[in-house]
Design a protein around this motif. Structure first.
Motif, short mmCIF file in Angstrom:
data_model
loop_
_atom_site.label_atom_id
_atom_site.label_comp_id
_atom_site.label_asym_id
_atom_site.label_seq_id
_atom_site.Cartn_x
_atom_site.Cartn_y
_atom_site.Cartn_z
N SER A 227 -88.67 -28.84 -37.19
CA SER A 227 -88.67 -29.71 -36.02
C SER A 227 -87.55 -30.74 -36.12
CB SER A 227 -90.02 -30.43 -35.90
OG SER A 227 -90.11 -31.44 -36.90
N ASP A 228 -87.34 -31.48 -35.03
CA ASP A 228 -86.35 -32.55 -35.04
C ASP A 228 -86.70 -33.62 -36.06
OD1 ASP A 228 -84.96 -31.27 -33.03
OD2 ASP A 228 -85.90 -32.42 -31.42
N LYS A 229 -87.98 -33.74 -36.40
CA LYS A 229 -88.42 -34.72 -37.40
C LYS A 229 -88.23 -34.20 -38.82
CE LYS A 229 -92.11 -36.62 -34.51
NZ LYS A 229 -93.57 -36.83 -34.43
N GLY A 230 -87.81 -32.95 -38.96
CA GLY A 230 -87.61 -32.38 -40.29
C GLY A 230 -88.86 -31.75 -40.88
N GLU A 231 -89.92 -31.63 -40.07
CA GLU A 231 -91.15 -31.01 -40.55
C GLU A 231 -91.06 -29.50 -40.33
OE1 GLU A 231 -94.16 -32.98 -38.27
OE2 GLU A 231 -94.21 -34.68 -39.63
N ALA A 232 -91.68 -28.75 -41.23
CA ALA A 232 -91.60 -27.30 -41.18
C ALA A 232 -92.88 -26.67 -40.65
CB ALA A 232 -91.32 -26.75 -42.58
N ASP A 233 -92.70 -25.68 -39.79
CA ASP A 233 -93.76 -24.76 -39.38
C ASP A 233 -93.44 -23.45 -40.08
OD1 ASP A 233 -95.13 -26.50 -37.74
OD2 ASP A 233 -94.22 -25.76 -35.89
N VAL A 234 -94.39 -22.96 -40.86
CA VAL A 234 -94.17 -21.75 -41.65
C VAL A 234 -95.13 -20.67 -41.19
CG1 VAL A 234 -94.12 -20.79 -43.99
CG2 VAL A 234 -93.53 -23.19 -43.63
N GLN A 235 -94.60 -19.45 -41.06
CA GLN A 235 -95.43 -18.29 -40.72
C GLN A 235 -95.15 -17.21 -41.76
OE1 GLN A 235 -93.62 -17.70 -36.96
NE2 GLN A 235 -94.95 -19.14 -35.90
N VAL A 236 -96.23 -16.62 -42.29
CA VAL A 236 -96.08 -15.59 -43.30
C VAL A 236 -97.08 -14.46 -43.02
CG1 VAL A 236 -97.66 -16.74 -44.91
CG2 VAL A 236 -95.97 -15.15 -45.80
N ARG A 237 -96.63 -13.21 -43.25
CA ARG A 237 -97.49 -12.03 -43.08
C ARG A 237 -97.74 -11.45 -44.46
NH1 ARG A 237 -95.58 -7.53 -39.80
NH2 ARG A 237 -97.78 -7.21 -39.40
N ILE B 190 -88.34 -20.67 -50.77
CA ILE B 190 -89.34 -21.45 -51.50
C ILE B 190 -90.74 -20.98 -51.11
CG2 ILE B 190 -90.37 -23.75 -51.75
CD1 ILE B 190 -87.46 -24.86 -51.42
N ALA B 191 -90.97 -20.80 -49.82
CA ALA B 191 -92.29 -20.35 -49.35
C ALA B 191 -92.59 -18.95 -49.85
CB ALA B 191 -92.35 -20.40 -47.83
N GLY B 192 -91.61 -18.06 -49.81
CA GLY B 192 -91.80 -16.70 -50.30
C GLY B 192 -92.13 -16.64 -51.77
N GLU B 193 -91.45 -17.46 -52.56
CA GLU B 193 -91.74 -17.54 -54.00
C GLU B 193 -93.16 -18.05 -54.23
OE1 GLU B 193 -90.19 -16.78 -56.84
OE2 GLU B 193 -88.30 -16.09 -55.99
N ALA B 194 -93.58 -19.02 -53.43
CA ALA B 194 -94.94 -19.56 -53.56
C ALA B 194 -95.98 -18.48 -53.30
CB ALA B 194 -95.13 -20.74 -52.61
N VAL B 195 -95.77 -17.68 -52.26
CA VAL B 195 -96.72 -16.61 -51.91
C VAL B 195 -96.79 -15.56 -53.02
CG1 VAL B 195 -97.17 -14.74 -50.27
CG2 VAL B 195 -96.44 -16.96 -49.44
N ALA B 196 -95.66 -15.27 -53.65
CA ALA B 196 -95.61 -14.25 -54.68
C ALA B 196 -96.50 -14.56 -55.87
CB ALA B 196 -94.16 -14.06 -55.15
N HIS B 197 -96.90 -15.80 -56.03
CA HIS B 197 -97.71 -16.21 -57.17
C HIS B 197 -99.17 -16.47 -56.83
CE1 HIS B 197 -93.56 -16.93 -58.51
NE2 HIS B 197 -94.04 -16.51 -59.65
N VAL B 198 -99.61 -15.99 -55.69
CA VAL B 198 -101.01 -16.19 -55.28
C VAL B 198 -101.81 -14.94 -55.63
CG1 VAL B 198 -102.57 -16.55 -53.33
CG2 VAL B 198 -100.40 -17.79 -53.43
N GLY C 260 -101.86 -23.63 -49.13
CA GLY C 260 -101.71 -24.74 -50.06
C GLY C 260 -100.50 -24.60 -50.96
N ARG C 261 -100.26 -23.39 -51.44
CA ARG C 261 -99.09 -23.16 -52.31
C ARG C 261 -97.80 -23.40 -51.56
NH1 ARG C 261 -99.60 -19.68 -57.12
NH2 ARG C 261 -101.59 -20.35 -57.96
N ILE C 262 -97.71 -22.88 -50.34
CA ILE C 262 -96.49 -23.07 -49.55
C ILE C 262 -96.26 -24.55 -49.29
CG2 ILE C 262 -95.45 -22.74 -47.27
CD1 ILE C 262 -96.68 -19.91 -47.30
N GLN C 263 -97.30 -25.22 -48.84
CA GLN C 263 -97.18 -26.65 -48.55
C GLN C 263 -96.78 -27.44 -49.80
OE1 GLN C 263 -100.81 -28.71 -47.51
NE2 GLN C 263 -99.68 -30.10 -46.19
N GLY C 264 -97.42 -27.15 -50.91
CA GLY C 264 -97.13 -27.86 -52.16
C GLY C 264 -95.73 -27.62 -52.67
#
Length: 145
Positions: free
Chosen positions: A78-88, A41-49, A106-110
């Motif tokens: 995380s244990d809370k289900g929150e995501a940390d995302v790293q992209v190059r 999902i994050a990779g697809e979001a980046v592809a459209h920026v 913003g795109r990744i988060q959205g």
């Protein structure tokens, strides 16, 4: 609110078939989303920026377009289900790197929120390079969008 200063939109109320009070409060989530799905999902979001020529994976691989959208994107949950995302990424030379990076975040988060209901704790963007579309095409043999 996360480190980017943006709060996630409110998740819509569940259907009224079962009263919220009737649901067990300590029940595990009914849907578990794997980190690989979040990577895609994050990779697809980046592809459209606009301003992003490519996503740079490890070992010098460069992917953009219809290739594997998980390369160059890491997601830790995380244990809370929150995501940390790293992209190059590789940005288009002449574009404002802070503006492009902000759009990527913003795109990744959205997209993670709208498609998976996942709250992002942090999105980190590493700009691996900046080049013109012609340089990108010459170096990697791929056409930038």
């Amino acid at each position: 609110m996360n480190e980017m200063g943006r709060g996630a939109p409110a998740w819509p109320d569940p259907p009224k078939k079962v009263a919220k009070e009737a649901l067990p409060q300590d029940a595990p989530p009914a849907v578990k989303i794997d980190a690989r799905a979040m990577q895609r999902i994050a990779g697809e979001a980046v592809a459209h920026v606009d301003g992003v020529l490519g996503v740079k994976a490890g070992m010098g691989d460069l992917l953009k377009g219809e290739d594997d959208k998980t390369a160059g994107v890491e997601v830790h949950v995380s244990d809370k289900g929150e995501a940390d995302v790293q992209v190059r990424i590789i940005t288009e030379f002449g574009r404002s790197i802070p503006e492009v990076a902000d759009e990527v975040m913003g795109r990744i988060q959205g997209r993670l929120w709208s498609l998976a209901g996942v709250v992002t704790h942090r999105v980190s963007v590493e700009v691996a390079d900046t080049m013109t579309p012609a340089e990108y095409d010459k170096q990697y043999g791929m056409h930038a969008h």
